[in-house]
Design a protein around this motif. Structure first.
Motif, PDB file in Angstrom:
ATOM      1  N   GLU A  92       0.842  -1.199   0.000  1.00  0.00           N
ATOM      2  CA  GLU A  92       0.000   0.000   0.000  1.00  0.00           C
ATOM      3  C   GLU A  92       0.872   1.241   0.000  1.00  0.00           C
ATOM      4  O   GLU A  92       1.980   1.233   0.567  1.00  0.00           O
ATOM      5  N   ALA A  93       0.376   2.291  -0.601  1.00  0.00           N
ATOM      6  CA  ALA A  93       1.155   3.536  -0.654  1.00  0.00           C
ATOM      7  C   ALA A  93       0.245   4.749  -0.567  1.00  0.00           C
ATOM      8  O   ALA A  93      -0.915   4.712  -1.006  1.00  0.00           O
ATOM      9  N   ARG A  94       0.799   5.822   0.000  1.00  0.00           N
ATOM     10  CA  ARG A  94       0.140   7.131   0.003  1.00  0.00           C
ATOM     11  C   ARG A  94       0.852   8.024  -1.007  1.00  0.00           C
ATOM     12  O   ARG A  94       2.080   8.123  -1.004  1.00  0.00           O
ATOM     13  N   VAL A  95       0.075   8.658  -1.870  1.00  0.00           N
ATOM     14  CA  VAL A  95       0.637   9.475  -2.938  1.00  0.00           C
ATOM     15  C   VAL A  95       1.350  10.691  -2.358  1.00  0.00           C
ATOM     16  O   VAL A  95       0.796  11.414  -1.516  1.00  0.00           O
ATOM     17  N   VAL A  96       2.586  10.911  -2.806  1.00  0.00           N
ATOM     18  CA  VAL A  96       3.327  12.101  -2.396  1.00  0.00           C
ATOM     19  C   VAL A  96       3.417  13.123  -3.530  1.00  0.00           C
ATOM     20  O   VAL A  96       3.545  14.320  -3.294  1.00  0.00           O
ATOM     21  N   THR A  97       3.351  12.637  -4.752  1.00  0.00           N
ATOM     22  CA  THR A  97       3.328  13.537  -5.904  1.00  0.00           C
ATOM     23  C   THR A  97       2.871  12.745  -7.122  1.00  0.00           C
ATOM     24  O   THR A  97       2.776  11.518  -7.080  1.00  0.00           O
ATOM     25  N   SER A  98       2.573  13.456  -8.194  1.00  0.00           N
ATOM     26  CA  SER A  98       2.169  12.783  -9.429  1.00  0.00           C
ATOM     27  C   SER A  98       2.703  13.570 -10.610  1.00  0.00           C
ATOM     28  O   SER A  98       3.023  14.761 -10.501  1.00  0.00           O
ATOM     29  N   MET A  99       2.774  12.900 -11.750  1.00  0.00           N
ATOM     30  CA  MET A  99       3.264  13.540 -12.961  1.00  0.00           C
ATOM     31  C   MET A  99       2.298  13.264 -14.111  1.00  0.00           C
ATOM     32  O   MET A  99       1.886  12.121 -14.338  1.00  0.00           O
ATOM     33  N   ASP A 100       1.915  14.320 -14.805  1.00  0.00           N
ATOM     34  CA  ASP A 100       1.055  14.177 -15.972  1.00  0.00           C
ATOM     35  C   ASP A 100       1.882  13.598 -17.113  1.00  0.00           C
ATOM     36  O   ASP A 100       2.881  14.182 -17.526  1.00  0.00           O
ATOM     37  N   ALA A 101       1.442  12.425 -17.619  1.00  0.00           N
ATOM     38  CA  ALA A 101       2.174  11.765 -18.697  1.00  0.00           C
ATOM     39  C   ALA A 101       1.309  11.650 -19.960  1.00  0.00           C
ATOM     40  O   ALA A 101       1.424  10.683 -20.713  1.00  0.00           O
TER      41      ALA A 101
END
Length: 237
Positions: free
Chosen positions: A118-127
């Motif tokens: 399981e993971a908690r999102v720390v950042t995301s990138m638009d691809a």
């Protein structure tokens, strides 16, 4: 070096096969993904690439959490089809599937899985068509001994296919206009929904069709082992 664009070079990149799940407002969803990878070891972080059209993408975006189940190479095609070729907007994928609820609220698929994270999102990138979500691992557990399924094994041994929303989908545009090649063997029929190729030389032993069984001799109620549609959705390759 000239700017050559033989996109078949991308097929040499290694992948696994996973169920990525998430939750939002008391609802859960999961999908097949092949782009899951560890980014750092301290702190432990993983990343997933999810198509923006998928319901799982919506849930990860809204909840900020996701789960990953690592599938064993013995996983039946029908199980991959359940999470890979059916939309959570149309049907609940989880009844009858062994799962457990994680610390983030994600429902993690334990059936056919060697481990869960399981993971908690720390950042995301638009691809573009996809979003890459980077998350801190908050829990991880080995479920059972086994051999994680690679994407190459899924294609070569199980003769599985990729849905159009997958980042590695090998459609006409990617193949340079060429249709995917059917495996060598007997007479072949292609599913118009998921691209599965029925090869009479191989048959479909999981459903009782022995090698050498002609497509015409399959029972009328035989269905595609991946997406579940009937014989009427197949055409000669």
């Amino acid at each position: 070096m000239s700017g050559q664009m033989d996109l078949s070079a991308l097929y040499e990149i290694s992948y696994g096969l996973y169920v990525v799940s998430s939750t939002h407002d008391g609802r859960v969803n999961g999908q097949i993904a092949n782009t899951v990878f560890q980014v750092t070891s301290e702190p432990p972080r993983i990343a997933v690439s999810i198509n923006k059209k998928n319901l799982t993408h919506e849930y990860i975006r809204k909840s900020g959490v996701f789960g990953v189940s690592v599938l064993d190479q013995s996983t039946p095609l029908s199980f991959v089809g359940l999470f890979g070729f059916k939309s959570g907007r149309d049907a609940d994928k989880f009844p009858g599937v062994s799962c457990e609820k994680g610390v983030t609220g994600c429902v993690l698929v334990t059936q056919n899985s060697t481990s869960i994270l399981e993971a908690r999102v720390v950042t995301s990138m638009d691809a573009g068509t996809h979003t890459v979500f980077l998350g801190d691992v908050v829990s991880a557990k080995r479920i059972r001994p086994g051999t994680p399924m690679t994407y190459a094994y899924y294609h070569a041994v199980k003769r599985g296919t990729a849905p159009p929303e997958a980042p590695t989908f090998r459609g006409a545009a990617v193949e340079g206009g060429a249709a995917p090649k059917a495996p060598a063997g007997g007479a072949k029929y292609v599913c118009s929904v998921c691209g599965y190729v029925y090869d009479s030389a191989v048959g479909d032993p999981a459903s009782g069709a022995a090698p050498g069984t002609a497509f015409e001799d399959l029972p009328d109620d035989w269905t595609c082992p991946i997406c579940g549609v009937g014989k009427d959705r197949f055409s000669r390759a």
